[in-house]
Scaffold this active site. Structure first.
Site, short mmCIF file in Angstrom:
data_model
loop_
_atom_site.label_atom_id
_atom_site.label_comp_id
_atom_site.label_asym_id
_atom_site.label_seq_id
_atom_site.Cartn_x
_atom_site.Cartn_y
_atom_site.Cartn_z
N HIS B 70 0.94 -1.03 0.04
CA HIS B 70 0.03 -0.03 -0.05
C HIS B 70 0.91 1.16 0.18
O HIS B 70 2.01 1.34 0.40
CB HIS B 70 -1.04 -0.03 1.28
CG HIS B 70 -1.97 -0.89 1.34
ND1 HIS B 70 -3.18 -0.97 0.43
CD2 HIS B 70 -2.04 -2.26 1.81
CE1 HIS B 70 -3.76 -1.82 0.65
NE2 HIS B 70 -3.19 -2.93 1.52
N VAL B 191 0.82 -24.04 20.61
CA VAL B 191 1.18 -23.54 21.80
C VAL B 191 -0.08 -23.73 22.70
O VAL B 191 -1.11 -23.51 22.46
CB VAL B 191 1.51 -22.23 22.00
CG1 VAL B 191 1.72 -21.52 23.22
CG2 VAL B 191 2.61 -22.15 20.91
N ARG B 331 -8.60 -10.65 8.69
CA ARG B 331 -7.87 -9.46 9.14
C ARG B 331 -7.84 -9.66 10.40
O ARG B 331 -8.88 -9.80 11.25
CB ARG B 331 -8.17 -8.18 8.66
CG ARG B 331 -8.48 -7.92 7.16
CD ARG B 331 -9.26 -6.73 6.94
NE ARG B 331 -9.70 -6.49 5.65
CZ ARG B 331 -10.75 -6.67 4.71
NH1 ARG B 331 -11.57 -7.74 5.45
NH2 ARG B 331 -10.92 -6.27 3.69
N ILE B 354 -2.52 -7.06 13.85
CA ILE B 354 -1.83 -6.67 12.39
C ILE B 354 -2.95 -6.99 11.37
O ILE B 354 -2.77 -8.29 10.57
CB ILE B 354 -0.54 -7.39 12.26
CG1 ILE B 354 0.20 -7.56 13.60
CG2 ILE B 354 0.05 -7.04 11.15
CD1 ILE B 354 0.93 -6.08 14.00
N SER B 356 -4.69 -5.29 7.77
CA SER B 356 -4.31 -4.21 6.65
C SER B 356 -3.82 -3.01 7.26
O SER B 356 -4.27 -2.32 8.32
CB SER B 356 -5.31 -4.21 5.61
OG SER B 356 -4.87 -3.59 4.67
N CYS B 456 -5.93 -23.74 -15.41
CA CYS B 456 -6.84 -24.79 -15.10
C CYS B 456 -7.07 -25.42 -13.64
O CYS B 456 -7.86 -26.40 -13.33
CB CYS B 456 -6.58 -26.14 -15.96
SG CYS B 456 -5.18 -27.34 -15.12
N CYS B 461 -2.60 -31.26 -13.51
CA CYS B 461 -1.21 -31.84 -12.72
C CYS B 461 -1.58 -32.40 -11.05
O CYS B 461 -0.66 -32.94 -10.89
CB CYS B 461 -0.51 -30.38 -12.37
SG CYS B 461 -1.14 -29.21 -11.64
#
Lengths: 364, 498
Positions: B70, B191, B331, B354, B356, B456, B461
């Site tokens: 940003h 933890v 977020r 934390i 955006s 695809c 794969c």
């Protein structure tokens, strides 16, 4: 290891259209080179267990990936392919792109929810089967097209419990397969593996009308249609038709001189016979010069070719919305009867002006 | 070095105890921010362990975002605002050092009517006053730059410092560089309890107990839970879900595009008509406040229409383009609506809330954490042998336009000449390298190599990747998973009707 090849014609992909194109080339006294990423010939035909006629006069490279096409305006194209560590450099005059299509994904079908294991597309499921894997025990297929029905049968034959959910309402019974007609799927539940899907009443285009019940399963296979797969054309100056998602081509299915595009990589065909037919017309003779543009009407989903440069006959591939019996060449007031929503018809082009725009629509 | 990685990985997989008994620092959470912190701390003579409950790094908010660097974050005086500007400036160097694809493509904020244009001028002045490089571009120039933008567009605000980065490549690069610098990782490690003491604390996990001098809590949406284990109860995380759509068309526009926010919602953040690193259309994210379940990254059926309808105002043709992928991220917003970076008790650092622009701010957050630690440990000694540079392992896709180099690496290692994913041109050698680096699941292979992320979406794969994973790890295909737990993928034997 390095291999150098000079060739008149290279075909990339050996599915129904690539194989057909190979036979067309052989009938024109050419020796095609065929490259296929798979370890086998036939593409989807092979995955569906159909009989495959091998073009013995062709030079065939399986397990081979074409990495780059260097298009040359003067007609000497260079192509790099690899096969298990071997590098193959090819000089060729003509390239047939027959790399096929990909399925529309669950997101393309606007199915929401978590993203657990157990969501596949139809060709992914077919590829898993070909490798000896089953995609699940209790499978729901969202579809209704030819491939989804064949996949249902195949999975049932392997002992999988199969439910086919389709917005269509007139599907014939498939032995062992539970049919839920007039419905689509809107949502997937399950944190780690698929646990349930949400069913909704649907119109013919998989658009949900009213939410219905949840349905337990461990696998969802999406088979609602295809999109042309043309990664090799990314660096070549072609024009993409927004209706087909493939390149704009002329009646020889050329996107550029020396580059033909056939089958699934040309347009989102649903029926294999139409895919196959595209391979027949790559050498259509050009006898005069014309600049005819073909314009699709409102009831048409797509038309191929998009332009005609001078053959006397052209094969017109069409896909229409359901419920129409005729194609109409609007400016010339010509009507051609059709029996299916997707197919092809022959048209005589000598009746058109040399630089005409012809609107083609579906009518009742 | 590679041998050491393999040993680490093997230990992680086979033994319950996958780490030393005592370290200097335990980083809880191997997301982008945790990885940047570990890397920054590995510049000092410290024994660092990063633990994460998932099978691989970056499986929380890091993989659920849009990969945008940003240009700014409001309010400018907030911690997130400051760290965003600082982090943004650091990315050219980081991308170079870590060899990660990064493009400063720039952001154009577009006005579609007179009111929006008026607001655009106010935003322009405000951004200029706050030192953000901004240019006004007129209708004609805008059309030249972005011919597919809505014809009604009147003007644009161009912010050249906005960029895009390949988040997956960044995660892979950070792990590799951390490992190179001696950081130890333990995945599938949750933890359960923290015993915080002035000198040596204990972190109790499902894989055993670790003694450590410092704990850094970078647990994303779970940061409040971890803090509570250490007796810190002064904040709460309220995840906010954002959903993104990736469309199958490339190069429809070349800049990040956003609307002028006519009715600015302080909690609406930065969504736009964005781009993936390879030029695909990426729309979103939208914002949902009411997310309760911290693991729920599902999308809703209405998201599709909400997102398409919002951005077709800017690029009308998106309506007719096929959708490839829909994904959500959470977020990790806190009740303060700002980053929480502090030392509430000796031996414990919070790096929480934390949200955006966490990705943009991450390298600056890492610097800040080191400063906090320096304040409490004045004798941190820098290492002389820190390795800044990480070179990305060869990828066939990078070499399409350099046939000579491509031929060279294929001749050296023929497995580069075996293409597994034809859409993204990922070779067998690249997949084997990912496995050597610790990938054990289908998603790990996908995020680390890009295989099955193309047109695809893995239809071609997936079976081949399963075969490679199965034979390399010596695991039956039945036991392979998409993302650990019960996320089984296939059954390898024919079933029989009763």
């Amino acid at each position: 290891m390095k291999t150098e090849i000079n060739s008149e014609i290279v075909i990339i992909g050996s599915g129904p259209s690539g194989l057909r194109a190979a036979f067309t080339a052989i009938n024109n006294n050419l020796t095609p080179i065929i490259f296929d990423w798979n370890s086998y010939l036939g593409g989807i035909l092979r995955l569906l267990g159909k009989e495959i006629k091998e073009p013995t006069e062709a030079r065939i490279f399986t397990n081979t990936t074409v990495i780059n096409i260097n298009y040359n305006h003067r007609g000497n194209h260079k192509l790099i392919a690899v096969r298990k560590g071997e590098i193959i450099n090819v000089n060729t005059k003509q390239i047939i792109i027959a790399t096929g299509s990909r399925d529309i994904t669950a997101a393309g079908a606007k199915i929401s929810g978590s993203r657990p294991a157990g969501i596949f597309t139809a060709t992914e499921a077919l590829r898993l089967l070909a490798e000896g894997y089953l995609p699940g025990k209790k499978v729901v297929i969202l579809g209704g097209n030819e491939i989804s029905i064949m996949l249902s049968k195949l999975l049932f034959s392997k002992g999988v419990q199969v439910t086919l959910v389709t917005p269509k309402t007139k599907i014939e019974n498939i032995t062992g397969v539970q049919l839920i007609q007039g419905y689509t799927i809107t949502h997937v539940k399950g944190k780690e593996r698929v646990e349930k899907v949400k069913l909704a009443l649907s119109d013919e285009n998989f658009t949900p009308i009213k939410d219905d019940r949840e349905y337990e399963c461990d696998t969802l296979i999406v088979s609602i249609g295809f999109k042309p797969l043309n990664i090799l054309l990314n660096n070549i100056p072609i024009t993409i038709d927004i209706l087909t998602g493939g390149p704009v081509v002329n009646e020889r299915l050329e996107a550029l001189p020396g580059i033909n595009v056939v089958g699934g990589s040309l347009a989102p065909f649903e029926a294999l016979k139409n895919v196959e037919q595209t391979g027949n017309i790559i050498f259509r003779e050009i006898t005069r010069e014309s600049f005819i543009n073909i314009k699709p009407g409102a009831n048409v989903k797509f038309l191929v070719p998009q332009k005609i440069i001078g053959s006397e006959q052209a094969t017109l591939f069409y896909s229409t919305r359901p419920g129409f019996q005729k194609l109409k060449l609007v400016e010339y007031n010509i009507e051609i009867p059709i029996n299916e929503t997707e197919g092809f018809v022959e048209i005589n082009t000598t009746q058109f002006k040399k630089n005409a725009t012809i609107t083609i629509d579906a009518v009742k | 070095m590679i041998k050491k990685y393999i040993e680490d990985i093997v230990i992680c997989i086979v033994s319950e105890k996958s780490f030393p008994d005592q370290v200097d620092i335990v980083v809880i959470g191997a997301g982008i921010v945790g990885l940047f912190i570990a890397r920054e701390l590995s510049k000092y003579n410290l024994k660092i362990l990063v633990v994460d409950k998932n099978p691989d790094a970056g499986w929380g908010a890091s993989k659920g975002n849009a990969g945008i660097i940003h240009a700014f974050q409001l309010p400018f005086r907030s911690l997130k605002g400051k760290l965003c500007l600082e982090g943004n400036k650091m990315y050219d160097r980081i991308a170079k050092e870590l060899d990660v694809p990064f493009k400063r493509v720039g952001l154009i904020i577009i006005s579609l009517n007179i009111l929006e244009s008026l607001l655009a001028f106010i935003i322009y002045i405000y951004l200029k006053l706050n030192g953000i490089e901004t240019h006004i571009i007129g209708k004609k120039k805008l059309k030249e730059l972005e011919p597919n933008v809505n014809k009604k567009a009147r003007l644009g605000l161009y912010l050249p410092s906005a960029g895009i980065i390949s988040v997956f490549d960044l995660i892979t690069a950070l792990i590799e560089n951390c490992r190179e610098n001696g950081v130890i990782f333990s995945f599938n490690t949750e933890v359960q309890k923290i015993d915080l003491n002035d000198n040596i604390s204990s972190v109790i996990t499902n894989k055993g107990i670790i003694k450590t001098r410092w704990i850094i809590n970078v647990a994303g949406v779970h940061a409040d839970t971890i803090a509570r284990m250490a007796g810190i109860n002064n904040f709460k995380i309220y995840p906010r879900k954002g959903t993104h759509l990736i469309l199958s068309a490339k190069n429809v526009y070349n800049h990040l595009l956003a609307e002028i926010p006519l009715k600015p919602d302080p909690k609406t953040k930065g969504g736009g008509a964005l781009l993936t690193i390879d030029g695909k259309i990426l729309l979103g994210p939208n914002l949902k406040e009411d997310t309760v379940d911290k693991e729920d990254t599902s999308t809703e059926h209405e998201d599709y229409d909400i997102i398409i309808n919002k951005y077709k105002r800017i690029i009308p043709q998106i309506e007719s383009i096929d959708i490839l992928v829909a994904y959500s991220g959470l977020r990790a917003a806190s009740n303060t609506n700002d980053f929480i970076i502090n030392v509430p008790k000796k031996g414990f650092v919070n790096v929480a809330g934390i949200q955006s622009p966490g990705l943009t701010a991450a390298p600056a957050i890492a610097k800040m954490v080191v400063k906090l630690l320096e304040n409490h440990n004045p004798n941190l000694s820098p290492r002389k042998d820190f390795k800044h540079i990480r070179k990305r392992s060869a990828k066939i896709k990078d070499l399409i336009l350099e046939p000579e180099n491509m031929i060279k690496i294929i001749e050296e290692n023929p497995e580069y000449g075996e293409i597994i994913c034809p859409c993204e041109l990922v070779s067998k050698a690249e997949i084997l390298e990912a496995i050597r680096q610790g990938a054990t699941t289908l998603d790990s292979i996908k995020f680390r190599t890009g295989a099955s992320m193309g047109e695809c979406q893995g239809s071609y794969c997936t079976p081949k990747i399963l075969n490679i994973l199965s034979s390399s790890l010596n695991i039956s295909p039945n036991n392979l998973t998409k993302k650990g737990g019960n996320s089984w993928i296939v059954i390898s034997h024919q079933l029989h009707h009763d």
